[in-house]
Design a protein around this motif. Structure first.
Motif: not given
Length: 364
Positions: A275, A280-282, A287-288, A290
């Motif tokens: 990710r 995409q990483y949380q 918060n997201i 890229n």
């Protein structure tokens, strides 16, 4: 070359400490400490040495009126904001790299990491508190973002008592006793190192007699897995904060991905690393982010990756060398996952000869 560079920056730092030196020259004191820290880290010197330099550099940045915005504009960053974020990143990244390499963490080293991370959590960067600003309205975001049950009075957060108690002007770094640490043999650089430590001692407080006489059993004991886990969890949170404030900070994303691939067995997670690199990483606070290659295109795998807008941080060759590391770790991930379709796609894209203006890496 490292020893020559260490000597040159040591001499520069010594001259900067003289009272007769002009003010403009002293404004670059953070840079010498920053470079000395990088050199010490590459020389495999003990953690207290390079962490000492990084924290000292952060103190000098604060004295130079660095700003700590909650969001950094890539095209128009505020005064020394990128440099301050880089020092915050570098301090945490050096701890994570050390944890990646070492199977066991001695208690003095573990205590050092805990102390440094605690000081970072109450630093001007953490509280968005520049030297010229009297309040830190974002303190609640940093200090309480993992406590959903916290009910904090806004007036209390902006009070002088709260600020003084939680956002001190200096880190007051505590050094690990030399007798209790493992280190490489760099006796030729010790004289210069001691000179710099003397000139930057105003930012730190040394261990007292009690620490110097700590018993050998404690010095030779090791941190438990749960204790080490708490250290890297805090460092990961801090790196996530770097990317949240400055989404273009590719170094933080790379370091996170690297840790989840090369870290201890208990924390390795290829899905998280994927990710961070491709999707995409949380973050822990939702918060997201890229992934590093999330915006890749058919004709440009590096699309969306931007240079850091600071000539002191993104020096010649730094950007391309980091992109080589990023591609290396991506190939390693795809190989471990046996994702041959995407691996072939990536390799075919890298085989194309780009225009000279779009050439990101020189070798792989």
């Amino acid at each position: 070359m490292l020893r020559v560079a260490y000597h040159c920056f040591s001499v520069a730092a010594t001259l900067q400490g003289l009272e007769t030196v002009c003010v403009d020259f002293n404004e670059e004191r953070w840079l010498c400490q920053y470079m000395l820290g990088k050199i010490a880290e590459k020389q495999c010197q003990p953690p207290d040495v390079f962490l000492n330099y990084y924290l000292s550099a952060s103190n000098f940045l604060y004295d130079s009126n660095a700003t700590y915005p909650i969001k950094i504009n890539h095209n128009n960053p505020t005064t020394l904001s990128v440099e301050a974020l880089e020092l915050f990143y570098r301090t945490n990244a050096s701890i994570l790299k050390y944890l990646e390499k070492c199977s066991y963490i001695t208690r003095p080293i573990g205590d050092l990491f805990k102390h440094v991370l605690k000081k970072l959590s109450s630093s001007p960067f953490a509280f968005n508190k520049a030297k010229i600003v009297d309040t830190c309205i974002y303190a609640v975001k940093w200090k309480y973002h993992y406590s959903s049950k916290s009910s904090i009075n806004k007036n209390h957060l902006n009070s002088d008592a709260f600020i003084k108690a939680n956002a001190g002007e200096n880190f007051n770094f505590v050094e690990v006793p030399r007798a209790n640490r493992n280190h490489c043999d760099y006796e030729e650089t010790r004289a210069s190192e001691n000179t710099i430590a003397t000139n930057s001692s105003s930012s730190f407080s040394n261990f007292g007699t009690e620490s110097e006489t700590s018993n050998t059993d404690e010095a030779n004991s090791y941190y438990s897995e749960s204790e080490v886990e708490k250290i890297y969890e805090k460092a990961i949170i801090n790196l996530e904060e770097c990317v949240t404030r400055f989404p273009e900070h590719y170094k933080s994303i790379y370091r996170l991905a690297s840790f989840y691939i090369n870290g201890p067995d208990g924390v390795k997670n290829e899905n998280v690393s994927e990710r961070l690199l491709l999707n995409q990483y949380q973050t822990g606070i939702g918060n997201i982010i890229n992934g590093l290659f999330y915006d890749r295109k058919a004709n440009n795998i590096f699309n969306g990756i931007w240079r850091i807008p600071s000539s002191e941080i993104d020096r010649p060759g730094n950007f391309s060398s980091y992109l080589v590391k990023c591609v290396d770790i991506l190939i390693k991930l795809l190989t471990d996952q046996s994702n041959y379709n995407l691996l072939i796609e990536i390799i075919l894209r890298l085989q194309r000869s780009p225009d000279i203006d779009n050439k990101m890496i020189l070798r792989l």
